[in-house]
Design a protein around this motif. Sequence first.
Motif, PDB file in Angstrom:
ATOM      1  N   THR A   2       0.843  -1.182   0.000  1.00 23.97           N
ATOM      2  CA  THR A   2       0.000   0.000   0.000  1.00 23.97           C
ATOM      3  C   THR A   2       0.884   1.241   0.000  1.00 23.97           C
ATOM      4  O   THR A   2       2.073   1.184   0.342  1.00 23.97           O
ATOM      5  CB  THR A   2      -0.930   0.034   1.227  1.00 23.97           C
ATOM      6  N   GLN A   4       1.175   5.663   0.758  1.00 24.59           N
ATOM      7  CA  GLN A   4       0.684   6.882   1.388  1.00 24.59           C
ATOM      8  C   GLN A   4       1.430   8.072   0.802  1.00 24.59           C
ATOM      9  O   GLN A   4       2.610   7.957   0.457  1.00 24.59           O
ATOM     10  CB  GLN A   4       0.920   6.868   2.904  1.00 24.59           C
ATOM     11  N   ASN A  14      -3.992   7.998   2.448  1.00 28.32           N
ATOM     12  CA  ASN A  14      -3.808   6.638   1.956  1.00 28.32           C
ATOM     13  C   ASN A  14      -4.237   6.564   0.496  1.00 28.32           C
ATOM     14  O   ASN A  14      -5.334   7.021   0.145  1.00 28.32           O
ATOM     15  CB  ASN A  14      -4.622   5.647   2.782  1.00 28.32           C
ATOM     16  N   PRO A  17      -6.103   1.203  -3.771  1.00 26.14           N
ATOM     17  CA  PRO A  17      -5.343  -0.011  -4.099  1.00 26.14           C
ATOM     18  C   PRO A  17      -4.478   0.197  -5.355  1.00 26.14           C
ATOM     19  O   PRO A  17      -4.932   0.780  -6.346  1.00 26.14           O
ATOM     20  CB  PRO A  17      -6.435  -1.060  -4.336  1.00 26.14           C
ATOM     21  N   LEU A  18      -3.255  -0.273  -5.275  1.00 25.41           N
ATOM     22  CA  LEU A  18      -2.301  -0.035  -6.362  1.00 25.41           C
ATOM     23  C   LEU A  18      -2.491  -1.047  -7.485  1.00 25.41           C
ATOM     24  O   LEU A  18      -2.531  -2.261  -7.249  1.00 25.41           O
ATOM     25  CB  LEU A  18      -0.868  -0.113  -5.818  1.00 25.41           C
ATOM     26  N   TRP A  21       3.138  -1.318  -9.405  1.00 24.40           N
ATOM     27  CA  TRP A  21       4.133  -0.524  -8.697  1.00 24.40           C
ATOM     28  C   TRP A  21       5.525  -1.101  -8.909  1.00 24.40           C
ATOM     29  O   TRP A  21       5.697  -2.274  -9.233  1.00 24.40           O
ATOM     30  CB  TRP A  21       3.818  -0.416  -7.207  1.00 24.40           C
ATOM     31  N   PHE A  38      -2.536   3.960  -9.649  1.00 27.05           N
ATOM     32  CA  PHE A  38      -3.801   3.636  -8.981  1.00 27.05           C
ATOM     33  C   PHE A  38      -4.930   4.367  -9.695  1.00 27.05           C
ATOM     34  O   PHE A  38      -4.707   5.279 -10.503  1.00 27.05           O
ATOM     35  CB  PHE A  38      -3.748   4.051  -7.510  1.00 27.05           C
ATOM     36  N   GLU A  58       4.260  -2.529   3.614  1.00 29.12           N
ATOM     37  CA  GLU A  58       3.979  -3.940   3.333  1.00 29.12           C
ATOM     38  C   GLU A  58       3.790  -4.651   4.661  1.00 29.12           C
ATOM     39  O   GLU A  58       4.737  -4.785   5.458  1.00 29.12           O
ATOM     40  CB  GLU A  58       5.145  -4.564   2.561  1.00 29.12           C
TER      41      GLU A  58
END
Length: 315
Positions: A2, A4, A14, A17-18, A21, A38, A58
């Motif tokens: 995730t 931020q 936040n 959801p990616l 990456w 995203f 993570e």
Amino acid sequence: MTGQIITADHRTFNLPPLLRWTVTHTGTVPCDCYSVTFLYDKSMAEPLHLAAGFAALEGGDVMLRGIVDEYIVELGSKGLTATITGRGYAARLLDNESRPLTYQGATLAEIIRNHVTPYGISCAETAAVTAGSVYTVAAGSSQWKALENFCRTYGNFSPRFRRDGKLLASPERTPERQLFIGDDTAVLDCVLREDHYGVLTEALVIDKTRNAMYSVKNEDMAARGGQCRRVVYTPGQSTWAAMRYTGEYQIDRSREEERRITVRLPGSFLAFPGDRVRLKLSRMGLSASCRVMEAENTFSASEGAAVTLTLKEEA
């Protein structure tokens, strides 16, 4: 994983959801970097405009802290998406230039206070290093170069950054993590490369003020037919030890890219710079103890997660 973003006015958002990456760890220069994509909606316009910092997480652990260099919003066949890219905290020192300075008997703590702390970077470890001679920061040097040259010259180590963005200005410790890659490992790709271009066979260091010079030779490369010399001029009042170190430093830097092994494995965050890897791939005739120099972690919804480790064989 995730993500931020931290805005210039210290608010934290936040990210959705990616979709894909990439996070690359080097710990040094070229510095850590990342790119995350995203789904975007217009309510994110203001936070993205003010985005100054980024954190990759993570399982509750920080995988990277860095700065935001760029964001892009795209409307296309895959819908409305945004992509943020940036670098680790070493970028703060690379992007800022030092004024010319000359130190008498400087300590590493003093160098950090003048060249690191003003840029919002905290130090987790600082070695007790003191200059044995005059230390000069030349005009046009970045703050990173001012720090790195001091550490290499008087401490014989390179500074590096932890994943949480804190500086480690101390020699590397023996890593606790070790990864074994063998014939039974699910290796996606493995490449061995040996490149002699630019590897020095001699560094001639000259102190023009004292009219002194010192030659440092790379006998191994010379025995293999190499012939590449560099002449390096040092600031005045250089000691013989500092001159020798400068020559050794030039040769060591030229050899950093001489022999590299890259291995791509399924998964992510399997190893980090400084970790040890025991490599034994009989089909390639590879059996070596290595250190991780770079770890590039990628993910996409269509291809899953993979990590590419750049390895350097230990002497």
